[in-house]
Scaffold this active site. Structure first.
Site, PDB file in Angstrom:
ATOM      1  N   TYR A 164     -50.598  26.191 -17.993  1.00 30.68           N
ATOM      2  CA  TYR A 164     -51.860  26.915 -17.806  1.00 30.68           C
ATOM      3  C   TYR A 164     -51.664  28.162 -16.942  1.00 30.68           C
ATOM      4  CZ  TYR A 164     -55.140  23.555 -19.851  1.00 30.68           C
ATOM      5  OH  TYR A 164     -55.863  22.772 -20.703  1.00 30.68           O
ATOM      6  N   LYS A 177     -42.629  14.689 -21.532  1.00 32.32           N
ATOM      7  CA  LYS A 177     -41.756  14.804 -22.709  1.00 32.32           C
ATOM      8  C   LYS A 177     -40.355  15.159 -22.237  1.00 32.32           C
ATOM      9  CE  LYS A 177     -42.468  15.420 -26.777  1.00 32.32           C
ATOM     10  NZ  LYS A 177     -42.111  14.540 -27.934  1.00 32.32           N
ATOM     11  N   ASP A 181     -46.445  11.879 -26.300  1.00 31.83           N
ATOM     12  CA  ASP A 181     -46.939  11.656 -27.670  1.00 31.83           C
ATOM     13  C   ASP A 181     -47.159  10.162 -27.915  1.00 31.83           C
ATOM     14  OD1 ASP A 181     -44.181  11.285 -27.506  1.00 31.83           O
ATOM     15  OD2 ASP A 181     -43.786  11.967 -29.559  1.00 31.83           O
ATOM     16  N   ASP A 229     -54.911  17.384 -20.378  1.00 30.73           N
ATOM     17  CA  ASP A 229     -56.050  17.942 -21.109  1.00 30.73           C
ATOM     18  C   ASP A 229     -56.233  17.188 -22.430  1.00 30.73           C
ATOM     19  OD1 ASP A 229     -58.110  19.823 -21.736  1.00 30.73           O
ATOM     20  OD2 ASP A 229     -56.683  20.876 -23.025  1.00 30.73           O
ATOM     21  N   ASP A 276     -59.068  13.949 -23.574  1.00 31.01           N
ATOM     22  CA  ASP A 276     -60.006  13.998 -24.707  1.00 31.01           C
ATOM     23  C   ASP A 276     -59.875  12.744 -25.569  1.00 31.01           C
ATOM     24  OD1 ASP A 276     -61.044  16.519 -24.017  1.00 31.01           O
ATOM     25  OD2 ASP A 276     -61.060  17.188 -26.114  1.00 31.01           O
TER      26      ASP A 276
END
Ligand code: IPM
Ligand code: MG
Length: 370
Positions: free
Chosen positions: A142, A193, A226, A250, A254
């Site tokens: 970000y 990751k 993932d 983020d 969701d």
């Protein structure tokens, strides 16, 4: 009674509508002498851009710096799709997070019993769910530099974003996760990751060390981000606290939101480091949902995420945890009575409440237990 200074930044779209329901609760608490809230209001996002060409003004930033808690609604909408990138509505939120040093974002995903039917997942998968996502909020892709689009001169352009993490940034967010885990099931799942990203390798290494040196009694597991997304929809109850970076946080939050029935249910708290002298943390509270311009002004917005965000402010900034519990109980009671905004309706419990009706019903429940 200590007075608390709250700054409202309702923002755009449904932001002002859901904030209006929080204001009613605040006004009632003041009137009853339960608290002494001094309130002020500012502009952020598209509404700030329309007023003075910036996503948040310096004057409102000063107010945010001084507040005991900032209550933030939502920003953005198609009206501002074409404004310059550095003054787009989201830039206001990112500046607040960065300048207030709000590195720790807490996103609790709780499935209220009455809403186990409202999720798109099977009831047994989400019923009783109570997980907490701890998202790093002031670093990573970000904010990393360079962040550019350059013209390569051959009809091609190149977009660059940079993912950067320093050791101290990972240490402090890991500590927040382990501390919160202590108050729960004491299990932390760290998502990154490391199989493709150097920041993931470092993240894994630092979290492992903080665990070993400072929180050896906690249970720690590492999960690829993932895979974490997949596990969240397969069997989310395996998790307690998930700690992860800004971008993965983020996305994963969701996903987690939908386990609770709707994005309209998920509150969040963003906290800075405690001040050396006063021990006070800068803080901002916001629903995870956005400005939903498509339903703004229709009365369809669910105010629960915003109200529960205020509940988190009571708990984490205002030392009123008992009232946070009461507010949560009021939300739970209203849902159990069958009140539903459109986003949390199901065949068994159809939509029957507007934003205002939902907000006022929660306030009435709160008044009963007061
Ligand atoms: C969130 C939002 C923000 C983010 C946007 C509005 C900049 O999606 O808080 O999850 O990406 O952090
Ligand atoms: Mg988001």
């Amino acid at each position: 009674m200590a007075s608390h200074n709250l700054l409202y930044l309702p923002g755009d779209g449904i932001g002002p509508e859901v904030m209006a329901e929080v204001k009613k609760i605040v006004a009632w608490m003041n009137a009853q002498g339960i608290a002494k809230f001094e309130t002020d209001q500012g502009l952020v996002g598209g509404s700030a851009y329309d007023a003075h060409g910036k996503a948040v003004s310096d004057a409102d930033m000063d107010k945010a710096q001084a507040a005991d808690a900032v209550l933030f609604g939502a920003v953005g909408g198609p009206k501002w799709d074409k404004v310059p990138y550095d003054v787009r509505p989201e830039a206001g939120l990112l500046r607040l997070r960065k300048d207030l040093g709000l590195f720790a974002n807490l996103r609790p995903a709780i499935c209220y019993p009455a809403l186990a039917d409202a999720s798109s997942l099977k009831k047994n998968v989400v019923e009783g769910l109570d997980i907490l996502i701890v998202r790093e909020l002031t670093g990573g892709v970000y904010f990393g530099e360079p962040k550019t689009i350059t013209d390569l001169g051959n009809g091609q352009k190149r977009g660059i974003d940079t993912q950067v993490y320093d050791t101290f940034e990972i240490e402090r967010i890991a500590r927040v996760a382990f501390e919160l885990a202590k108050t729960r099931k004491n299990k932390v799942s760290s998502a990154e990751k490391r199989n493709v990203m150097k920041t993931g390798v470092l993240w894994n290494e630092v979290v492992t060390r903080i665990h070993k040196d400072e929180y050896p009694t906690a249970q720690l597991e590492h999960v690829l981000a993932d895979n974490c997304a997949m596990q969240l929809v397969r069997w989310p109850k395996q998790y307690d606290v998930i700690v992860t970076d800004n971008l993965f946080g983020d996305v994963l939050s969701d996903v987690a939101a939908m386990l609770t029935g709707s994005l309209g249910m998920l509150p969040s708290a963003s906290l800075g480091a405690p001040d050396a002298k006063t021990k006070r943390r800068k803080s901002l509270y916001e629903p995870v949902h956005g400005s939903a311009p498509d339903i703004a002004g229709t009365g369809a917005a669910n105010p629960i995420a915003m109200i529960a965000s205020f509940g988190m402010a009571l708990r984490y900034s205002l030392n009123m945890g008992e009232w946070a519990d009461k507010l949560d109980a009021a939300i739970s009671a209203v849902l159990a009575q069958g009140l539903r905004t459109r986003d949390i309706a199901s065949d068994a419990a159809p939509a029957n409440a507007t934003t205002t009706q939902m907000g006022e019903a929660i306030l009435r429940e709160l008044q009963k237990v007061a």
